[in-house]
Design a protein around this motif. Structure first.
Motif, PDB file in Angstrom:
ATOM      1  N   TRP A 183       4.677   9.513  -3.429  1.00 55.71           N
ATOM      2  CA  TRP A 183       3.671  10.378  -2.791  1.00 55.71           C
ATOM      3  C   TRP A 183       3.178  11.388  -3.809  1.00 55.71           C
ATOM      4  O   TRP A 183       3.578  12.548  -3.813  1.00 55.71           O
ATOM      5  CB  TRP A 183       4.295  11.069  -1.573  1.00 55.71           C
ATOM      6  N   ASP A 184       2.305  10.933  -4.682  1.00 57.06           N
ATOM      7  CA  ASP A 184       1.799  11.814  -5.739  1.00 57.06           C
ATOM      8  C   ASP A 184       0.701  12.746  -5.256  1.00 57.06           C
ATOM      9  O   ASP A 184       0.547  13.844  -5.770  1.00 57.06           O
ATOM     10  CB  ASP A 184       1.274  10.970  -6.911  1.00 57.06           C
ATOM     11  N   ASN A 185      -0.060  12.288  -4.264  1.00 55.14           N
ATOM     12  CA  ASN A 185      -1.155  13.103  -3.722  1.00 55.14           C
ATOM     13  C   ASN A 185      -0.854  13.411  -2.263  1.00 55.14           C
ATOM     14  O   ASN A 185      -1.029  12.565  -1.382  1.00 55.14           O
ATOM     15  CB  ASN A 185      -2.479  12.340  -3.850  1.00 55.14           C
ATOM     16  N   THR A 186      -0.403  14.622  -1.988  1.00 52.60           N
ATOM     17  CA  THR A 186       0.007  14.970  -0.623  1.00 52.60           C
ATOM     18  C   THR A 186      -1.185  15.123   0.317  1.00 52.60           C
ATOM     19  O   THR A 186      -0.994  15.306   1.525  1.00 52.60           O
ATOM     20  CB  THR A 186       0.840  16.259  -0.619  1.00 52.60           C
ATOM     21  N   GLN A 187      -2.408  15.070  -0.224  1.00 52.23           N
ATOM     22  CA  GLN A 187      -3.592  15.077   0.642  1.00 52.23           C
ATOM     23  C   GLN A 187      -3.839  13.700   1.250  1.00 52.23           C
ATOM     24  O   GLN A 187      -4.597  13.564   2.207  1.00 52.23           O
ATOM     25  CB  GLN A 187      -4.821  15.505  -0.163  1.00 52.23           C
ATOM     26  N   ASP A 188      -3.198  12.697   0.685  1.00 44.72           N
ATOM     27  CA  ASP A 188      -3.355  11.315   1.148  1.00 44.72           C
ATOM     28  C   ASP A 188      -2.146  10.949   2.004  1.00 44.72           C
ATOM     29  O   ASP A 188      -1.020  10.867   1.507  1.00 44.72           O
ATOM     30  CB  ASP A 188      -3.463  10.386  -0.056  1.00 44.72           C
ATOM     31  N   SER A 189      -2.345  10.738   3.284  1.00 45.30           N
ATOM     32  CA  SER A 189      -1.233  10.483   4.209  1.00 45.30           C
ATOM     33  C   SER A 189      -0.785   9.027   4.248  1.00 45.30           C
ATOM     34  O   SER A 189       0.196   8.707   4.929  1.00 45.30           O
ATOM     35  CB  SER A 189      -1.610  10.923   5.629  1.00 45.30           C
ATOM     36  N   ARG A 190      -1.479   8.161   3.543  1.00 37.90           N
ATOM     37  CA  ARG A 190      -1.140   6.739   3.642  1.00 37.90           C
ATOM     38  C   ARG A 190       0.291   6.414   3.189  1.00 37.90           C
ATOM     39  O   ARG A 190       0.983   5.650   3.869  1.00 37.90           O
ATOM     40  CB  ARG A 190      -2.159   5.905   2.866  1.00 37.90           C
ATOM     41  N   PRO A 191       0.801   6.976   2.090  1.00 43.71           N
ATOM     42  CA  PRO A 191       2.196   6.698   1.736  1.00 43.71           C
ATOM     43  C   PRO A 191       3.181   7.174   2.810  1.00 43.71           C
ATOM     44  O   PRO A 191       4.175   6.491   3.094  1.00 43.71           O
ATOM     45  CB  PRO A 191       2.396   7.459   0.428  1.00 43.71           C
ATOM     46  N   LEU A 192       2.912   8.331   3.415  1.00 40.86           N
ATOM     47  CA  LEU A 192       3.769   8.840   4.481  1.00 40.86           C
ATOM     48  C   LEU A 192       3.755   7.890   5.674  1.00 40.86           C
ATOM     49  O   LEU A 192       4.819   7.542   6.223  1.00 40.86           O
ATOM     50  CB  LEU A 192       3.308  10.234   4.897  1.00 40.86           C
ATOM     51  N   GLN A 193       2.573   7.463   6.081  1.00 41.61           N
ATOM     52  CA  GLN A 193       2.481   6.557   7.232  1.00 41.61           C
ATOM     53  C   GLN A 193       3.145   5.221   6.937  1.00 41.61           C
ATOM     54  O   GLN A 193       3.823   4.636   7.799  1.00 41.61           O
ATOM     55  CB  GLN A 193       1.011   6.343   7.615  1.00 41.61           C
ATOM     56  N   ALA A 194       2.994   4.733   5.719  1.00 41.67           N
ATOM     57  CA  ALA A 194       3.639   3.475   5.336  1.00 41.67           C
ATOM     58  C   ALA A 194       5.154   3.604   5.378  1.00 41.67           C
ATOM     59  O   ALA A 194       5.864   2.674   5.805  1.00 41.67           O
ATOM     60  CB  ALA A 194       3.183   3.057   3.933  1.00 41.67           C
ATOM     61  N   LEU A 195       5.655   4.736   4.955  1.00 39.00           N
ATOM     62  CA  LEU A 195       7.102   4.943   4.979  1.00 39.00           C
ATOM     63  C   LEU A 195       7.621   5.029   6.408  1.00 39.00           C
ATOM     64  O   LEU A 195       8.680   4.467   6.738  1.00 39.00           O
ATOM     65  CB  LEU A 195       7.452   6.231   4.220  1.00 39.00           C
ATOM     66  N   LEU A 196       6.881   5.709   7.278  1.00 41.42           N
ATOM     67  CA  LEU A 196       7.300   5.835   8.675  1.00 41.42           C
ATOM     68  C   LEU A 196       7.360   4.465   9.358  1.00 41.42           C
ATOM     69  O   LEU A 196       8.194   4.247  10.243  1.00 41.42           O
ATOM     70  CB  LEU A 196       6.345   6.760   9.426  1.00 41.42           C
ATOM     71  N   ASP A 197       6.501   3.550   8.922  1.00 42.63           N
ATOM     72  CA  ASP A 197       6.478   2.215   9.527  1.00 42.63           C
ATOM     73  C   ASP A 197       7.764   1.433   9.265  1.00 42.63           C
ATOM     74  O   ASP A 197       8.110   0.540  10.045  1.00 42.63           O
ATOM     75  CB  ASP A 197       5.287   1.405   8.988  1.00 42.63           C
ATOM     76  N   LYS A 198       8.456   1.754   8.198  1.00 44.03           N
ATOM     77  CA  LYS A 198       9.625   0.954   7.809  1.00 44.03           C
ATOM     78  C   LYS A 198      10.924   1.754   7.776  1.00 44.03           C
ATOM     79  O   LYS A 198      11.908   1.312   7.186  1.00 44.03           O
ATOM     80  CB  LYS A 198       9.381   0.303   6.445  1.00 44.03           C
ATOM     81  N   SER A 199      10.965   2.932   8.410  1.00 43.10           N
ATOM     82  CA  SER A 199      12.148   3.801   8.369  1.00 43.10           C
ATOM     83  C   SER A 199      12.680   4.082   9.767  1.00 43.10           C
ATOM     84  O   SER A 199      11.934   4.048  10.750  1.00 43.10           O
ATOM     85  CB  SER A 199      11.802   5.136   7.684  1.00 43.10           C
ATOM     86  N   ASP A 200      13.968   4.384   9.830  1.00 52.26           N
ATOM     87  CA  ASP A 200      14.583   4.858  11.072  1.00 52.26           C
ATOM     88  C   ASP A 200      14.706   6.379  11.094  1.00 52.26           C
ATOM     89  O   ASP A 200      14.876   6.984  12.152  1.00 52.26           O
ATOM     90  CB  ASP A 200      15.980   4.247  11.232  1.00 52.26           C
ATOM     91  N   VAL A 201      14.667   6.983   9.920  1.00 46.57           N
ATOM     92  CA  VAL A 201      14.796   8.437   9.783  1.00 46.57           C
ATOM     93  C   VAL A 201      14.243   8.802   8.410  1.00 46.57           C
ATOM     94  O   VAL A 201      14.243   7.968   7.493  1.00 46.57           O
ATOM     95  CB  VAL A 201      16.283   8.878   9.910  1.00 46.57           C
ATOM     96  N   LEU A 202      13.757  10.024   8.264  1.00 52.54           N
ATOM     97  CA  LEU A 202      13.321  10.514   6.955  1.00 52.54           C
ATOM     98  C   LEU A 202      14.380  11.447   6.387  1.00 52.54           C
ATOM     99  O   LEU A 202      14.926  12.293   7.107  1.00 52.54           O
ATOM    100  CB  LEU A 202      11.998  11.270   7.058  1.00 52.54           C
TER     101      LEU A 202
END
Length: 310
Positions: A183-202
Motif C-alpha cells: 500500500w504505497d499510495n494510501t489515497q488509493d483504496s484498492r490494495p486495502l479492499q483487495a486485502l479485505l477480500d482474502k483476510s479473516d482479520v487485519l
C-alpha cells in the motif's frame, strides 16, 4: 552540683569505634556502587522531566539526571562508566556520530525507526529497546481473541516490508497464514479492499505512513463494514477503533530500566522487547463484532505465560 557524664568503659569505647568504622565503610560502599545515569534528548520537556524524576525515585542510591542534548560533548568525551539513556531520535543520531562512548540504552525506538537510522547495522555498545509490540505477541493476541481466524491480512509499504518474513515465521507455528498487500499510495483504496477480500482479520504493523490520523477512518470503516477486526498496531489506534493491542506503559518501562541498570553493561542485550506489558481493548468495537467482553488483565497474563524470552 552538676554531675559528670559517666565514663565509657574500654569495651564500650571499642564497640563504638568499631561501629563507626562499619558505618563509614557501608556509606563508602554505597557511594562506590552508585551508578551515574545520564538521560538525554533534544528537548527538556515536562514529559522527560517526569520520567527522569520517576526513575530517580526508583534508584535513590544512584545519580540520575537529565541533560539536554545541546549541552553534551561528543559521546566519546563522556566518562566511560556513565550509563547513558537516549530518549529520542535526535539523541540517537548524536550518539551514532562517535563509535566511542559509554554503553547506551536507546529507549522506546520502533523497528522502522531503527531501520531508517541504522539500516542493517548494530553498532557496538548500543541496546535498542523496542517500542512496537513484538509480532509474535500480536499474533498470539489475535488467536486468543479470535480463535476462528486463519488468514491474517497485512498492509505494508517499502518501509515495513522487511517485517513480513519475520511475521510469516511467527505465524507458521500458530497455524496462521499471512496474506499481504503493498500500500504505497494510501489515497488509493484498492490494495486495502483487495486485502479485505482474502483476510479473516487485519493485523496492523507499527508503520506511521500507513496507520495515522489521515488513514484511520478509511481503514476502520472498510474493515468493519466487512465485520473484520483490526488488531494493533498500537494502543493509540485502539482508542481510534481497532479491537486490541499489547503495549508497555511508562510504569512498565521504568521497571524494565530498573532491572537493566542493575546489570553490568556488558550483559545488556543488543535488542530487547519489553517483557512487561499490558493489553488495551475497545469494548464498543468488541460489542459491534459480537465478541464477549475482553478481560485485558487475564489476556495479558495468558500472553505473558506463553512467552519464553531470554
Amino acid at each position: 552540683m552538676a554531675q559528670c557524664p559517666p565514663r565509657l568503659t574500654p569495651g564500650m569505647s571499642h564497640l563504638l569505634a568499631m561501629l563507626c568504622l562499619v558505618i563509614s565503610g557501608w556509606l563508602g560502599s554505597l557511594s562506590a556502587n552508585a551508578a551515574d545515569i545520564l538521560l538525554t534528548g533534544a528537548e527538556d520537556s515536562a514529559g522527560a522531566q517526569s520520567f527522569v524524576e520517576a526513575l530517580r525515585e526508583l534508584r535513590p542510591a544512584d545519580s540520575v539526571r537529565f541533560q539536554p542534548l545541546a549541552d553534551l560533548p561528543a559521546p566519546g568525551k563522556l566518562p566511560a562508566d556513565i550509563r547513558l539513556i537516549l530518549l529520542d531520535l535526535p539523541s540517537l543520531d548524536w550518539r551514532l556520530q562517535d563509535s566511542h562512548g559509554p554503553a547506551t540504552l536507546v529507549l522506546r525506538i520502533s523497528r522502522l525507526q531503527a531501520r531508517q537510522h541504522l539500516g542493517d547495522a548494530q553498532p557496538p555498545r548500543l541496546s535498542l529497546l523496542w517500542s512496537d509490540p513484538p509480532l509474535d505477541r500480536q499474533l498470539r493476541l489475535t488467536r486468543l481473541l479470535l480463535p476462528q481466524v486463519k488468514r491474517i491480512g497485512v498492509l505494508y509499504d517499502n518501509h515495513s516490508e522487511f517485517l513480513l518474513k519475520e511475521l510469516r515465521q511467527a505465524a507458521r507455528p500458530l497455524g496462521l497464514e499471512v496474506v499481504s498487500e503493498r500500500w504505497d499510495n494510501t489515497q488509493d483504496s484498492r490494495p486495502l479492499q483487495a486485502l479485505l477480500d482474502k483476510s479473516d482479520v487485519l493485523l496492523g504493523l507499527d508503520d506511521p505512513d500507513l496507520y495515522n490520523s489521515k488513514t484511520a477512518k478509511n481503514l476502520l470503516l472498510s474493515s468493519y463494514s466487512r465485520q473484520l477486526a483490526l488488531i494493533g498496531p498500537n494502543a493509540g489506534f485502539v482508542k481510534a477503533g481497532s479491537l486490541a493491542s499489547s503495549y508497555s506503559d511508562q510504569g512498565d518501562w521504568l521497571a524494565i530500566l530498573d532491572g537493566l541498570l542493575d546489570q553490568p553493561t556488558a550483559t545488556w542485550p543488543r535488542t530487547y522487547y519489553p517483557p512487561r506489558f499490558k493489553v488495551s481493548s475497545n469494548p464498543q468495537v468488541a460489542r459491534s463484532l459480537g465478541i464477549e467482553q475482553i478481560n485485558e488483565a487475564s489476556v495479558a497474563t495468558l500472553l505473558a505465560e506463553g512467552e519464553r524470552r531470554p
